[in-house]
Design an enzyme around this catalytic site. Structure first.
Site, PDB file in Angstrom:
ATOM      1  N   ASP A  15      51.981   2.296  -2.802  1.00 16.32           N
ATOM      2  CA  ASP A  15      51.692   3.737  -2.740  1.00 16.32           C
ATOM      3  C   ASP A  15      52.518   4.535  -3.744  1.00 16.32           C
ATOM      4  OD1 ASP A  15      50.054   3.139  -0.527  1.00 16.32           O
ATOM      5  OD2 ASP A  15      51.785   3.247   0.794  1.00 16.32           O
ATOM      6  N   LYS A  18      50.090   4.176  -8.490  1.00 15.78           N
ATOM      7  CA  LYS A  18      49.623   3.314  -9.584  1.00 15.78           C
ATOM      8  C   LYS A  18      48.216   3.683 -10.029  1.00 15.78           C
ATOM      9  CE  LYS A  18      50.330  -0.371  -7.086  1.00 15.78           C
ATOM     10  NZ  LYS A  18      51.014   0.249  -5.962  1.00 15.78           N
ATOM     11  N   GLY A  42      45.028   0.691  -1.633  1.00 11.11           N
ATOM     12  CA  GLY A  42      44.217   1.907  -1.680  1.00 11.11           C
ATOM     13  C   GLY A  42      44.683   2.733  -2.861  1.00 11.11           C
ATOM     14  N   HIS A  43      43.992   2.596  -3.982  1.00 12.35           N
ATOM     15  CA  HIS A  43      44.390   3.328  -5.182  1.00 12.35           C
ATOM     16  C   HIS A  43      43.606   4.633  -5.259  1.00 12.35           C
ATOM     17  CE1 HIS A  43      45.910  -0.668  -7.089  1.00 12.35           C
ATOM     18  NE2 HIS A  43      46.676  -0.204  -6.129  1.00 12.35           N
ATOM     19  N   GLN A 227      49.934  -3.023  -4.288  1.00 13.93           N
ATOM     20  CA  GLN A 227      51.167  -2.932  -3.490  1.00 13.93           C
ATOM     21  C   GLN A 227      52.378  -2.790  -4.427  1.00 13.93           C
ATOM     22  OE1 GLN A 227      48.923  -5.773  -2.461  1.00 13.93           O
ATOM     23  NE2 GLN A 227      47.948  -4.251  -1.196  1.00 13.93           N
TER      24      GLN A 227
END
Ligand code: IMP
Length: 433
Positions: A15, A18, A42-43, A227
Protein backbone atom coordinates in the site's frame (compact mmCIF):
# COMPACT_ATOMS: atom_id res chain seq x y z
CA UNK A 1 25.09 -5.79 -21.16
CA UNK A 2 22.27 -4.49 -19.04
CA UNK A 3 18.83 -4.20 -20.54
CA UNK A 4 16.22 -1.54 -20.03
CA UNK A 5 14.30 -3.16 -17.23
CA UNK A 6 13.01 -0.98 -14.42
CA UNK A 7 11.60 -2.36 -11.20
CA UNK A 8 9.09 -0.70 -8.92
CA UNK A 9 9.18 -2.31 -5.49
CA UNK A 10 7.33 -1.60 -2.26
CA UNK A 11 9.66 -0.93 0.69
CA UNK A 12 7.13 -1.25 3.50
CA UNK A 13 4.08 -3.46 4.18
CA UNK A 14 2.40 -2.83 0.84
CA UNK A 15 0.00 0.00 0.00
CA UNK A 16 2.92 2.38 -0.59
CA UNK A 17 1.27 3.87 -3.66
CA UNK A 18 3.10 1.73 -6.22
CA UNK A 19 0.12 1.84 -8.59
CA UNK A 20 0.50 5.55 -9.14
CA UNK A 21 4.27 5.32 -9.66
CA UNK A 22 3.89 2.39 -12.07
CA UNK A 23 1.13 4.18 -13.96
CA UNK A 24 3.39 7.21 -14.33
CA UNK A 25 6.42 5.17 -15.43
CA UNK A 26 4.50 2.90 -17.77
CA UNK A 27 4.13 5.86 -20.11
CA UNK A 28 7.89 5.55 -20.71
CA UNK A 29 7.82 1.76 -21.04
CA UNK A 30 6.77 -0.70 -23.74
CA UNK A 31 5.59 -3.40 -21.36
CA UNK A 32 4.69 -3.96 -17.72
CA UNK A 33 5.10 -7.34 -16.00
CA UNK A 34 3.72 -8.60 -12.68
CA UNK A 35 6.00 -11.19 -11.11
CA UNK A 36 4.33 -12.22 -7.86
CA UNK A 37 1.37 -12.08 -5.53
CA UNK A 38 -2.21 -12.35 -6.69
CA UNK A 39 -5.58 -10.71 -6.20
CA UNK A 40 -4.51 -9.84 -2.63
CA UNK A 41 -2.88 -6.74 -4.16
CA UNK A 42 -4.86 -3.60 -4.87
CA UNK A 43 -3.13 -0.98 -6.98
CA UNK A 44 -5.19 2.19 -6.97
CA UNK A 45 -4.83 4.58 -9.88
CA UNK A 46 -6.84 7.72 -10.48
CA UNK A 47 -7.06 8.87 -14.11
CA UNK A 48 -9.13 11.92 -15.06
CA UNK A 49 -11.04 11.65 -11.78
CA UNK A 50 -11.85 7.98 -12.41
CA UNK A 51 -10.61 5.47 -9.88
CA UNK A 52 -9.32 2.05 -10.93
CA UNK A 53 -8.29 -0.67 -8.49
CA UNK A 54 -6.17 -3.30 -10.22
CA UNK A 55 -5.62 -6.55 -8.39
CA UNK A 56 -4.13 -8.96 -10.88
CA UNK A 57 -3.65 -6.94 -14.00
CA UNK A 58 -0.41 -4.98 -14.32
CA UNK A 59 -0.98 -1.26 -13.91
CA UNK A 60 0.26 -0.59 -17.46
CA UNK A 61 -3.06 -1.95 -18.70
CA UNK A 62 -4.55 1.55 -18.34
CA UNK A 63 -2.16 2.93 -20.96
CA UNK A 64 -3.21 2.21 -24.51
CA UNK A 65 -0.91 -0.09 -26.47
CA UNK A 66 1.27 -1.20 -23.54
CA UNK A 67 1.93 -4.93 -23.34
CA UNK A 68 1.19 -6.55 -19.98
CA UNK A 69 2.50 -9.83 -18.59
CA UNK A 70 1.39 -11.92 -15.63
CA UNK A 71 4.36 -14.14 -14.83
CA UNK A 72 4.68 -17.67 -13.50
CA UNK A 73 5.29 -16.29 -10.01
CA UNK A 74 1.76 -14.89 -9.78
CA UNK A 75 -1.06 -16.85 -8.12
CA UNK A 76 -3.95 -16.25 -10.50
CA UNK A 77 -7.56 -16.43 -9.44
CA UNK A 78 -9.29 -16.97 -12.81
CA UNK A 79 -12.57 -15.59 -11.55
CA UNK A 80 -10.87 -12.37 -10.41
CA UNK A 81 -8.94 -12.09 -13.68
CA UNK A 82 -12.03 -12.52 -15.82
CA UNK A 83 -13.93 -9.96 -13.76
CA UNK A 84 -11.14 -7.43 -13.89
CA UNK A 85 -10.79 -7.74 -17.66
CA UNK A 86 -14.56 -7.43 -18.12
CA UNK A 87 -14.68 -4.35 -15.85
CA UNK A 88 -12.00 -2.59 -17.87
CA UNK A 89 -13.67 -3.47 -21.19
CA UNK A 90 -16.96 -2.08 -19.84
CA UNK A 91 -15.13 1.17 -18.99
CA UNK A 92 -13.81 1.44 -22.53
CA UNK A 93 -10.28 0.11 -21.96
CA UNK A 94 -9.41 -2.53 -24.49
CA UNK A 95 -7.02 -5.22 -23.27
CA UNK A 96 -7.22 -7.50 -26.29
CA UNK A 97 -3.92 -8.68 -27.70
CA UNK A 98 -1.83 -6.98 -25.04
CA UNK A 99 -2.32 -9.05 -21.91
CA UNK A 100 -0.47 -12.35 -21.45
CA UNK A 101 -0.19 -14.92 -18.68
CA UNK A 102 2.42 -17.63 -18.23
CA UNK A 103 1.52 -21.32 -18.67
CA UNK A 104 3.18 -22.01 -15.33
CA UNK A 105 1.20 -19.51 -13.24
CA UNK A 106 -0.67 -21.35 -10.50
CA UNK A 107 -4.41 -21.01 -10.18
CA UNK A 108 -6.17 -19.94 -7.03
CA UNK A 109 -9.19 -22.23 -6.73
CA UNK A 110 -12.31 -21.59 -4.66
CA UNK A 111 -11.06 -24.16 -2.15
CA UNK A 112 -7.93 -22.10 -1.56
CA UNK A 113 -10.04 -19.15 -0.45
CA UNK A 114 -12.08 -21.32 1.92
CA UNK A 115 -8.89 -22.94 3.31
CA UNK A 116 -7.32 -19.51 3.76
CA UNK A 117 -10.15 -18.35 6.03
CA UNK A 118 -10.31 -21.64 7.89
CA UNK A 119 -6.56 -21.87 8.53
CA UNK A 120 -6.23 -18.24 9.60
CA UNK A 121 -9.16 -18.57 12.01
CA UNK A 122 -7.51 -21.71 13.40
CA UNK A 123 -4.46 -19.70 14.44
CA UNK A 124 -6.55 -17.95 17.07
CA UNK A 125 -4.64 -15.06 18.63
CA UNK A 126 -1.75 -15.72 16.25
CA UNK A 127 -3.93 -15.08 13.18
CA UNK A 128 -2.17 -13.32 10.31
CA UNK A 129 -5.37 -11.58 9.24
CA UNK A 130 -4.85 -12.47 5.58
CA UNK A 131 -6.85 -10.98 2.74
CA UNK A 132 -8.67 -14.36 2.41
CA UNK A 133 -7.91 -14.41 -1.30
CA UNK A 134 -6.49 -17.94 -1.10
CA UNK A 135 -2.91 -16.79 -1.54
CA UNK A 136 -1.17 -18.79 1.20
CA UNK A 137 -2.87 -22.12 0.38
CA UNK A 138 -2.30 -21.68 -3.38
CA UNK A 139 1.43 -21.04 -2.91
CA UNK A 140 1.62 -23.89 -0.40
CA UNK A 141 0.14 -26.26 -3.00
CA UNK A 142 2.62 -24.96 -5.55
CA UNK A 143 5.50 -25.78 -3.18
CA UNK A 144 3.95 -29.17 -2.38
CA UNK A 145 3.71 -29.83 -6.12
CA UNK A 146 -0.01 -30.49 -6.09
CA UNK A 147 -1.07 -27.12 -7.49
CA UNK A 148 -3.14 -26.55 -10.64
CA UNK A 149 -1.51 -24.34 -13.24
CA UNK A 150 -2.87 -22.43 -16.21
CA UNK A 151 -1.47 -25.17 -18.49
CA UNK A 152 -3.60 -27.78 -16.69
CA UNK A 153 -6.75 -26.20 -18.04
CA UNK A 154 -5.71 -27.47 -21.47
CA UNK A 155 -4.72 -30.95 -20.25
CA UNK A 156 -8.26 -32.21 -19.87
CA UNK A 157 -7.37 -35.89 -19.53
CA UNK A 158 -5.51 -35.37 -16.30
CA UNK A 159 -7.27 -32.34 -14.82
CA UNK A 160 -9.98 -34.15 -12.89
CA UNK A 161 -7.51 -36.55 -11.28
CA UNK A 162 -5.32 -33.64 -10.21
CA UNK A 163 -8.33 -31.88 -8.78
CA UNK A 164 -9.33 -35.00 -6.80
CA UNK A 165 -5.86 -35.03 -5.30
CA UNK A 166 -5.85 -31.37 -4.29
CA UNK A 167 -9.39 -31.62 -2.85
CA UNK A 168 -8.28 -34.58 -0.75
CA UNK A 169 -5.30 -32.57 0.50
CA UNK A 170 -7.62 -29.75 1.63
CA UNK A 171 -10.48 -31.79 3.01
CA UNK A 172 -9.70 -30.99 6.65
CA UNK A 173 -9.56 -27.25 5.92
CA UNK A 174 -12.92 -26.75 4.30
CA UNK A 175 -15.36 -27.08 7.21
CA UNK A 176 -19.00 -27.14 6.00
CA UNK A 177 -17.95 -25.94 2.60
CA UNK A 178 -16.41 -29.38 2.00
CA UNK A 179 -19.88 -30.49 0.90
CA UNK A 180 -20.26 -27.66 -1.54
CA UNK A 181 -19.94 -29.00 -5.11
CA UNK A 182 -18.36 -25.85 -6.49
CA UNK A 183 -15.63 -26.17 -3.86
CA UNK A 184 -14.92 -29.86 -3.50
CA UNK A 185 -16.38 -31.89 -6.36
CA UNK A 186 -13.64 -32.70 -8.91
CA UNK A 187 -15.99 -33.11 -11.88
CA UNK A 188 -17.76 -29.84 -11.13
CA UNK A 189 -14.47 -28.01 -10.60
CA UNK A 190 -13.09 -29.39 -13.87
CA UNK A 191 -16.26 -28.23 -15.60
CA UNK A 192 -15.97 -24.77 -14.04
CA UNK A 193 -12.31 -24.46 -15.00
CA UNK A 194 -13.16 -25.48 -18.58
CA UNK A 195 -15.26 -22.33 -18.63
CA UNK A 196 -12.03 -20.30 -18.52
CA UNK A 197 -10.42 -22.20 -21.40
CA UNK A 198 -11.26 -19.63 -24.05
CA UNK A 199 -10.06 -16.77 -21.84
CA UNK A 200 -6.71 -18.42 -21.20
CA UNK A 201 -6.32 -19.72 -24.76
CA UNK A 202 -6.23 -16.17 -25.97
CA UNK A 203 -3.69 -14.88 -23.45
CA UNK A 204 -1.48 -17.79 -22.39
CA UNK A 205 2.20 -17.69 -23.32
CA UNK A 206 5.72 -18.40 -22.15
CA UNK A 207 6.40 -14.96 -20.61
CA UNK A 208 10.18 -15.16 -20.05
CA UNK A 209 11.26 -15.52 -23.70
CA UNK A 210 8.77 -12.83 -24.77
CA UNK A 211 10.13 -10.35 -22.23
CA UNK A 212 13.75 -11.21 -23.06
CA UNK A 213 13.02 -10.65 -26.76
CA UNK A 214 11.55 -7.24 -26.00
CA UNK A 215 14.59 -6.30 -23.94
CA UNK A 216 16.99 -7.58 -26.60
CA UNK A 217 15.23 -5.35 -29.09
CA UNK A 218 15.94 -2.32 -26.94
CA UNK A 219 12.45 -2.07 -25.47
CA UNK A 220 11.78 -0.94 -21.92
CA UNK A 221 10.01 -3.27 -19.52
CA UNK A 222 8.70 -2.34 -16.10
CA UNK A 223 8.66 -5.03 -13.40
CA UNK A 224 5.71 -4.32 -11.16
CA UNK A 225 6.08 -5.28 -7.52
CA UNK A 226 3.08 -6.25 -5.45
CA UNK A 227 2.85 -5.87 -1.66
CA UNK A 228 6.08 -4.70 0.00
CA UNK A 229 9.43 -5.94 1.28
CA UNK A 230 8.22 -6.31 4.87
CA UNK A 231 5.65 -8.83 3.62
CA UNK A 232 8.31 -10.91 1.79
CA UNK A 233 8.04 -14.59 2.66
CA UNK A 234 11.70 -14.74 3.73
CA UNK A 235 12.70 -11.16 4.58
CA UNK A 236 9.51 -9.74 6.00
CA UNK A 237 8.00 -10.01 9.46
CA UNK A 238 7.46 -13.79 9.23
CA UNK A 239 4.96 -15.36 9.83
CA UNK A 240 2.99 -12.11 9.36
CA UNK A 241 3.84 -11.96 5.69
CA UNK A 242 2.38 -12.95 2.38
CA UNK A 243 3.45 -16.16 0.65
CA UNK A 244 5.45 -14.79 -2.26
CA UNK A 245 8.78 -13.03 -2.79
CA UNK A 246 8.08 -9.33 -2.89
CA UNK A 247 11.75 -8.33 -2.95
CA UNK A 248 13.97 -7.97 -6.01
CA UNK A 249 14.81 -11.67 -6.48
CA UNK A 250 11.15 -12.43 -7.10
CA UNK A 251 11.37 -10.59 -10.41
CA UNK A 252 13.74 -13.12 -11.95
CA UNK A 253 12.12 -16.33 -10.75
CA UNK A 254 8.63 -14.89 -11.16
CA UNK A 255 9.14 -13.95 -14.80
CA UNK A 256 11.84 -16.39 -15.94
CA UNK A 257 14.36 -13.70 -16.92
CA UNK A 258 18.01 -13.08 -15.96
CA UNK A 259 19.24 -10.48 -13.42
CA UNK A 260 20.87 -8.48 -16.24
CA UNK A 261 17.33 -7.55 -17.32
CA UNK A 262 17.20 -5.03 -14.50
CA UNK A 263 18.80 -1.65 -14.95
CA UNK A 264 17.13 0.52 -12.34
CA UNK A 265 15.25 -0.33 -9.16
CA UNK A 266 12.84 2.25 -7.81
CA UNK A 267 11.72 1.79 -4.23
CA UNK A 268 8.37 3.19 -3.17
CA UNK A 269 7.71 4.22 0.41
CA UNK A 270 5.16 6.41 2.10
CA UNK A 271 6.31 9.45 4.05
CA UNK A 272 5.00 7.53 7.07
CA UNK A 273 4.02 3.88 7.43
CA UNK A 274 0.95 1.70 7.35
CA UNK A 275 0.23 -1.93 7.85
CA UNK A 276 -2.94 -3.90 7.32
CA UNK A 277 -3.16 -7.19 9.15
CA UNK A 278 -1.44 -8.42 12.27
CA UNK A 279 2.25 -8.51 13.15
CA UNK A 280 4.95 -6.33 14.71
CA UNK A 281 5.04 -2.63 13.82
CA UNK A 282 7.52 -0.85 16.14
CA UNK A 283 6.62 2.70 15.07
CA UNK A 284 2.86 2.21 15.24
CA UNK A 285 0.86 5.08 16.71
CA UNK A 286 -2.61 4.89 18.17
CA UNK A 287 -5.34 7.17 19.46
CA UNK A 288 -6.82 10.35 17.98
CA UNK A 289 -3.68 11.37 16.19
CA UNK A 290 -3.50 8.00 14.42
CA UNK A 291 -7.20 8.21 13.56
CA UNK A 292 -6.68 11.65 12.00
CA UNK A 293 -3.73 10.45 9.97
CA UNK A 294 -5.73 7.41 8.79
CA UNK A 295 -8.62 9.60 7.69
CA UNK A 296 -6.43 12.15 6.02
CA UNK A 297 -4.47 9.48 4.14
CA UNK A 298 -7.64 7.49 3.41
CA UNK A 299 -5.87 4.51 4.87
CA UNK A 300 -8.35 1.74 4.28
CA UNK A 301 -7.46 -1.46 2.39
CA UNK A 302 -8.30 -1.24 -1.31
CA UNK A 303 -9.03 -5.00 -1.47
CA UNK A 304 -10.70 -5.67 1.88
CA UNK A 305 -11.64 -2.19 3.16
CA UNK A 306 -9.88 -2.91 6.47
CA UNK A 307 -8.57 0.16 8.36
CA UNK A 308 -4.80 0.30 8.09
CA UNK A 309 -2.61 0.65 11.15
CA UNK A 310 -0.49 3.79 10.91
CA UNK A 311 2.90 4.84 12.25
CA UNK A 312 6.03 6.91 11.78
CA UNK A 313 8.66 6.17 9.17
CA UNK A 314 11.08 3.44 10.28
CA UNK A 315 14.42 4.47 8.79
CA UNK A 316 16.29 1.61 10.46
CA UNK A 317 14.21 -0.84 8.48
CA UNK A 318 14.12 1.26 5.33
CA UNK A 319 17.92 1.30 5.19
CA UNK A 320 18.04 -2.48 5.34
CA UNK A 321 15.34 -2.91 2.71
CA UNK A 322 16.98 -0.43 0.32
CA UNK A 323 20.21 -2.44 0.50
CA UNK A 324 18.49 -5.80 0.24
CA UNK A 325 16.72 -4.73 -2.95
CA UNK A 326 19.58 -2.70 -4.46
CA UNK A 327 17.31 0.33 -4.72
CA UNK A 328 18.66 3.13 -6.94
CA UNK A 329 16.01 5.79 -6.37
CA UNK A 330 13.17 6.49 -4.03
CA UNK A 331 9.61 7.41 -4.78
CA UNK A 332 8.14 8.96 -1.63
CA UNK A 333 4.37 9.05 -1.56
CA UNK A 334 1.68 10.78 0.48
CA UNK A 335 3.90 13.62 1.62
CA UNK A 336 0.81 15.85 1.78
CA UNK A 337 -0.71 13.67 4.52
CA UNK A 338 1.94 15.04 6.90
CA UNK A 339 1.06 18.69 6.16
CA UNK A 340 0.30 20.82 9.21
CA UNK A 341 2.23 18.81 11.80
CA UNK A 342 4.41 20.59 14.37
CA UNK A 343 6.96 17.81 14.29
CA UNK A 344 7.55 14.52 12.57
CA UNK A 345 9.23 11.52 14.17
CA UNK A 346 11.50 9.09 12.39
CA UNK A 347 12.82 5.87 13.87
CA UNK A 348 16.62 5.75 13.72
CA UNK A 349 17.32 2.60 15.73
CA UNK A 350 15.69 0.31 18.28
CA UNK A 351 15.98 -0.39 21.94
CA UNK A 352 15.41 -3.96 23.05
CA UNK A 353 15.27 -4.64 26.78
CA UNK A 354 17.34 -1.51 27.42
CA UNK A 355 19.98 -2.29 24.77
CA UNK A 356 20.29 -0.02 21.76
CA UNK A 357 20.47 -1.75 18.35
CA UNK A 358 21.19 0.21 15.17
CA UNK A 359 19.13 -2.10 13.00
CA UNK A 360 17.65 -5.52 13.33
CA UNK A 361 15.89 -7.70 10.76
CA UNK A 362 12.18 -8.15 11.37
CA UNK A 363 12.59 -11.92 11.61
CA UNK A 364 14.99 -11.62 14.55
CA UNK A 365 13.42 -13.28 17.62
CA UNK A 366 13.51 -9.97 19.51
CA UNK A 367 12.02 -7.78 16.81
CA UNK A 368 8.51 -7.88 18.24
CA UNK A 369 9.90 -6.26 21.44
CA UNK A 370 11.87 -3.59 19.59
CA UNK A 371 11.06 -0.06 20.79
CA UNK A 372 11.77 2.74 18.36
CA UNK A 373 14.41 5.35 19.11
CA UNK A 374 13.19 8.50 17.42
CA UNK A 375 14.61 11.70 16.01
CA UNK A 376 12.26 14.68 15.91
CA UNK A 377 12.18 16.71 12.73
CA UNK A 378 10.37 19.99 12.16
CA UNK A 379 7.03 19.81 10.39
CA UNK A 380 5.57 22.38 8.00
CA UNK A 381 2.36 24.43 8.12
CA UNK A 382 1.89 24.94 4.38
CA UNK A 383 -0.06 22.57 2.13
CA UNK A 384 1.92 20.39 -0.25
CA UNK A 385 -1.25 18.87 -1.75
CA UNK A 386 -1.10 18.83 -5.55
CA UNK A 387 2.37 20.41 -5.82
CA UNK A 388 4.26 19.31 -8.92
CA UNK A 389 7.56 21.18 -8.75
CA UNK A 390 10.39 20.55 -6.35
CA UNK A 391 10.97 24.27 -5.83
CA UNK A 392 7.39 24.70 -4.53
CA UNK A 393 7.96 22.52 -1.49
CA UNK A 394 8.01 24.18 1.94
CA UNK A 395 11.53 24.34 3.37
CA UNK A 396 10.87 21.79 6.11
CA UNK A 397 9.15 19.36 3.75
CA UNK A 398 12.20 19.46 1.53
CA UNK A 399 14.42 19.01 4.59
CA UNK A 400 12.39 15.93 5.58
CA UNK A 401 12.88 14.37 2.14
CA UNK A 402 16.60 15.19 2.14
CA UNK A 403 16.93 13.65 5.59
CA UNK A 404 15.38 10.36 4.43
CA UNK A 405 17.47 10.28 1.29
CA UNK A 406 20.71 10.97 3.17
CA UNK A 407 19.99 8.36 5.80
CA UNK A 408 19.22 5.55 3.35
CA UNK A 409 21.90 6.61 0.89
CA UNK A 410 19.84 6.95 -2.30
CA UNK A 411 18.30 10.00 -3.94
CA UNK A 412 14.59 10.59 -4.17
CA UNK A 413 13.28 10.68 -7.71
CA UNK A 414 9.52 11.11 -7.39
CA UNK A 415 7.37 12.72 -4.72
CA UNK A 416 3.64 12.13 -4.68
CA UNK A 417 1.51 14.94 -3.27
CA UNK A 418 -2.00 13.63 -3.98
CA UNK A 419 -4.04 10.91 -5.63
CA UNK A 420 -4.15 12.16 -9.22
CA UNK A 421 -1.57 11.68 -11.94
CA UNK A 422 -0.78 15.39 -11.88
CA UNK A 423 -0.08 15.55 -8.13
CA UNK A 424 3.48 14.43 -8.65
CA UNK A 425 6.92 16.01 -8.42
CA UNK A 426 9.44 14.40 -10.73
CA UNK A 427 13.00 15.24 -9.88
CA UNK A 428 14.42 13.82 -13.08
CA UNK A 429 12.28 13.07 -16.15
CA UNK A 430 14.51 10.19 -17.23
CA UNK A 431 14.03 7.33 -14.76
CA UNK A 432 17.13 5.55 -16.12
CA UNK A 433 19.59 8.40 -15.70
P1 IMP B 1 -2.26 -12.77 2.25
O1 IMP B 1 -1.31 -12.25 1.24
O2 IMP B 1 -3.70 -12.58 1.87
O3 IMP B 1 -1.95 -14.18 2.66
O4 IMP B 1 -2.09 -11.90 3.60
C1 IMP B 1 -0.91 -11.97 4.40
C2 IMP B 1 -0.62 -10.60 5.00
O5 IMP B 1 -0.22 -9.71 3.97
C3 IMP B 1 -1.82 -9.96 5.68
O6 IMP B 1 -1.36 -9.21 6.78
C4 IMP B 1 -2.36 -9.02 4.61
O7 IMP B 1 -3.07 -7.94 5.16
C5 IMP B 1 -1.08 -8.56 3.96
N1 IMP B 1 -1.25 -8.17 2.56
C6 IMP B 1 -1.40 -8.97 1.49
N2 IMP B 1 -1.50 -8.24 0.36
C7 IMP B 1 -1.41 -6.96 0.72
C8 IMP B 1 -1.41 -5.73 -0.01
O8 IMP B 1 -1.51 -5.68 -1.23
N3 IMP B 1 -1.30 -4.61 0.73
C9 IMP B 1 -1.13 -4.63 2.08
N4 IMP B 1 -1.12 -5.74 2.80
C10 IMP B 1 -1.25 -6.91 2.13
Amino acid sequence: MKFNGIAVLGLQWGDEGKGKVIDFLSDYCDAVARFGGGANAGHTIVVDGQKYILKLLPSGILREGKLCFIGAGVACDPEALQKELADLESRGISTRGRIFIDYAAHLVLPLHKVSDGYLDAGRGKGAIDTTKRGIGPAYADKASRVGIRVSDIFAKDSLEAKLSYIIEAHKNNLGDRGNDESIADPARLAFNLAGYESLFKEIVTDCGPKIIELLENGKTVLFEGAQGALLDLDYGTYPYVTSSHTTVGGIFTGLGIPPASLRTAIGVCKAYMTRVGHGPFPTEIEGDFADNLREKGREYGSVTGRPRRVGWLDLANLKRIVKLNGIDKLAITKLDVLDGLEEIMVCESYEIDGTKMAGIPPNHPDFSRAKPVYSRLKGWKESTGGLNKLGQLPKNARAYLDYISEKVGVPFWLISTGFSRGDTIIVDENPFS
